[in-house]
Design an enzyme around this catalytic site. Sequence first.
Site, PDB file in Angstrom:
ATOM      1  N   SER A 184     -14.197 -19.550 -28.664  1.00  0.00           N
ATOM      2  CA  SER A 184     -14.960 -19.246 -27.394  1.00  0.00           C
ATOM      3  C   SER A 184     -14.581 -20.379 -26.302  1.00  0.00           C
ATOM      4  CB  SER A 184     -16.415 -19.751 -27.778  1.00  0.00           C
ATOM      5  OG  SER A 184     -17.066 -18.596 -28.305  1.00  0.00           O
TER       6      SER A 184
ATOM      7  N   ARG B 242     -18.053  -0.969 -27.752  1.00  0.00           N
ATOM      8  CA  ARG B 242     -19.285  -2.150 -27.551  1.00  0.00           C
ATOM      9  C   ARG B 242     -19.725  -1.945 -25.946  1.00  0.00           C
ATOM     10  NH1 ARG B 242     -17.061  -7.513 -29.832  1.00  0.00           N
ATOM     11  NH2 ARG B 242     -19.105  -8.158 -29.402  1.00  0.00           N
TER      12      ARG B 242
ATOM     13  N   SER C 206     -27.077 -13.661 -24.333  1.00  0.00           N
ATOM     14  CA  SER C 206     -25.837 -13.595 -24.675  1.00  0.00           C
ATOM     15  C   SER C 206     -24.979 -14.557 -23.766  1.00  0.00           C
ATOM     16  CB  SER C 206     -25.478 -12.063 -24.271  1.00  0.00           C
ATOM     17  OG  SER C 206     -23.957 -12.074 -24.082  1.00  0.00           O
TER      18      SER C 206
ATOM     19  N   ASP D 150     -22.659 -15.579 -35.240  1.00  0.00           N
ATOM     20  CA  ASP D 150     -21.543 -15.328 -35.970  1.00  0.00           C
ATOM     21  C   ASP D 150     -21.615 -15.633 -37.571  1.00  0.00           C
ATOM     22  OD1 ASP D 150     -20.648 -14.184 -33.537  1.00  0.00           O
ATOM     23  OD2 ASP D 150     -19.524 -15.849 -32.833  1.00  0.00           O
TER      24      ASP D 150
ATOM     25  N   LYS E 173     -21.561  -6.149 -32.575  1.00  0.00           N
ATOM     26  CA  LYS E 173     -20.382  -6.886 -32.747  1.00  0.00           C
ATOM     27  C   LYS E 173     -19.259  -5.973 -33.248  1.00  0.00           C
ATOM     28  CE  LYS E 173     -22.608 -10.776 -31.628  1.00  0.00           C
ATOM     29  NZ  LYS E 173     -22.388 -11.281 -30.577  1.00  0.00           N
TER      30      LYS E 173
ATOM     31  N   ARG F  88     -22.766  -5.111 -37.793  1.00  0.00           N
ATOM     32  CA  ARG F  88     -22.941  -6.232 -38.959  1.00  0.00           C
ATOM     33  C   ARG F  88     -23.949  -6.227 -39.563  1.00  0.00           C
ATOM     34  NH1 ARG F  88     -19.737 -11.304 -35.891  1.00  0.00           N
ATOM     35  NH2 ARG F  88     -17.819 -10.263 -36.147  1.00  0.00           N
TER      36      ARG F  88
HETATM   37  C1  S3P Z   1     -19.258 -15.575 -27.920  1.00  0.00           C
HETATM   38  C2  S3P Z   1     -20.629 -15.163 -27.900  1.00  0.00           C
HETATM   39  C3  S3P Z   1     -21.251 -14.647 -28.805  1.00  0.00           C
HETATM   40  C4  S3P Z   1     -20.504 -14.582 -30.031  1.00  0.00           C
HETATM   41  C5  S3P Z   1     -19.086 -14.250 -29.929  1.00  0.00           C
HETATM   42  C6  S3P Z   1     -18.705 -15.150 -28.825  1.00  0.00           C
HETATM   43  C7  S3P Z   1     -18.864 -16.144 -26.530  1.00  0.00           C
HETATM   44  O1  S3P Z   1     -21.545 -13.062 -28.252  1.00  0.00           O
HETATM   45  O2  S3P Z   1     -20.928 -13.553 -31.129  1.00  0.00           O
HETATM   46  O3  S3P Z   1     -18.270 -14.073 -30.935  1.00  0.00           O
HETATM   47  O4  S3P Z   1     -17.596 -16.663 -26.687  1.00  0.00           O
HETATM   48  O5  S3P Z   1     -19.672 -16.297 -25.451  1.00  0.00           O
HETATM   49  P1  S3P Z   1     -22.837 -13.013 -27.419  1.00  0.00           P
HETATM   50  O6  S3P Z   1     -22.973 -14.148 -26.407  1.00  0.00           O
HETATM   51  O7  S3P Z   1     -22.498 -11.578 -26.763  1.00  0.00           O
HETATM   52  O8  S3P Z   1     -23.839 -12.709 -28.419  1.00  0.00           O
END
Ligand code: S3P
Length: 458
Positions: free
Chosen positions: A25, A125, A174, A336, A363, A367
């Site tokens: 991230s 998605r 999110s 995650d 996801k 999941r």
């Molecule tokens: C992420 C946020 C999460 C996570 C993804 C990476 C990010 O998703 O599940 O693997 O880098 O901002 P969401 O923010 O959509 O829940």
Amino acid sequence: MAERLVIAPPHGPLSGNISVPGDKSVTHRALMLAAIAQGDTELRGAGEGADNQSTLAAIEQLGVGVLRPVPGIIVVRGVGLYGLKRPQRPIDCGNSGTTARLLAGLLAGAGVEATLTGDESLSRRPMARIADPLNDLGLSLQVSSRGTLPLTVRSAADMARQLEPARAVLRVASAQVKSAILFASLYRRAVTEVVEPEVTRDHSERLLRAFGVRVASSHHYLQPQTAAADAVAPFVRLESPELLRPRLLEVPGDLSSAAFLLAAAVVTGGKVTVTGCGVNPTRTAFLTHLQQLGARVTLRRNRVTTSGEPVADVTVAAGPLKPRSVGGAAIPLLIDELPLVALLAALCEGETRIDDAGELRLKESDRLATTLGLLKAMQVDCEATEQGLIVRGRGGSGWPAFAFDAAGDHRLAMAAAVAALGATGPCTIDGAESINVSYPGFVGALIALGAHVERSQA
Ligand code: S3P
């Protein structure tokens, strides 16, 4: 090419010290912000899985130079806020939701026309969750009639004319949606506020500050327990900058990758230390969960990196386990790791509930369904609810050998590999090539800690 893992029961507990690749991230965000910074940004220890490669290729397609002087270092030659070029072809985001969603925000804000596409999983998605709030801010994004990719950004809006404060109230917790709005808002000429239903990972906020942008947030101190009690909806407030100031950025080790190795210690009764691991409080709910289950969790050598992210050497040692349910405000903070939460529940005696986790259906795979499939393959008593899972663990001594197909989901492939360490015979995992999406060195790390893994082309 399709890859199969065959994992035999280990001779003893998995133990040792190991490092993990840079946080996925943080890497996505650092690459995108470096692309629009005013000059060169050096990234140390960036993640190099396929998802991060998608972002790297995307910024190159937008006219940003990328150098790799030595392994482990990436230099991004930032073109400034207004220097991105219109891409000649659609940008392929591969399997990476973060690439598609954050880039959509950045390009819309910058007024760069582009079309974003992705692989089969990403193309299923939801993308309207990005397009709708950005369009509400006066931008112009279009998604397919199903609300998915391909997503097209049109340059109709001129963000520089937006002089009034704006506020986006998110319907879904999110970090990707929050970050897309923050990135687009860099181009407004006024303050933008984003209100979240729950606290989500705050890497964008920390990195924006590292690049000199003024960002205030109401929740950077929160732990999951206090988040639940917090009466005020969490919000982030961004003041539009003149420019982003480049600097050397250290990327912390990825806790979501480390989680599989730490869980492997718990499953096999061992002790694993992950050095230089990111311990941002908006990501550490899995460590809290391990502690609540009965594992011993120790953080040493804590420090804060130049990306604004805390890191530490994280040690997890197995202990007698008791079940612990999760739900509510904790969910976005271990989203995650939920397949691992379900898997560890199978080791506990008694019932564990995972609630409020409907986002898991959206996801890389559904999941809730794929985690249930793994637990069923392990012959664990479990069921899915609309928004979660119920797992009735038998405690004690593992499960029979199983075969499982990860069906393209990297985190399910790794969760299955960890589950295999607790089986009474050799287990087969198909679809293991997907692990490269986030953690190309995962199998090597398991072997280094004492696992017996054979890889073959399936
Ligand atoms: C992420 C946020 C999460 C996570 C993804 C990476 C990010 O998703 O599940 O693997 O880098 O901002 P969401 O923010 O959509 O829940």
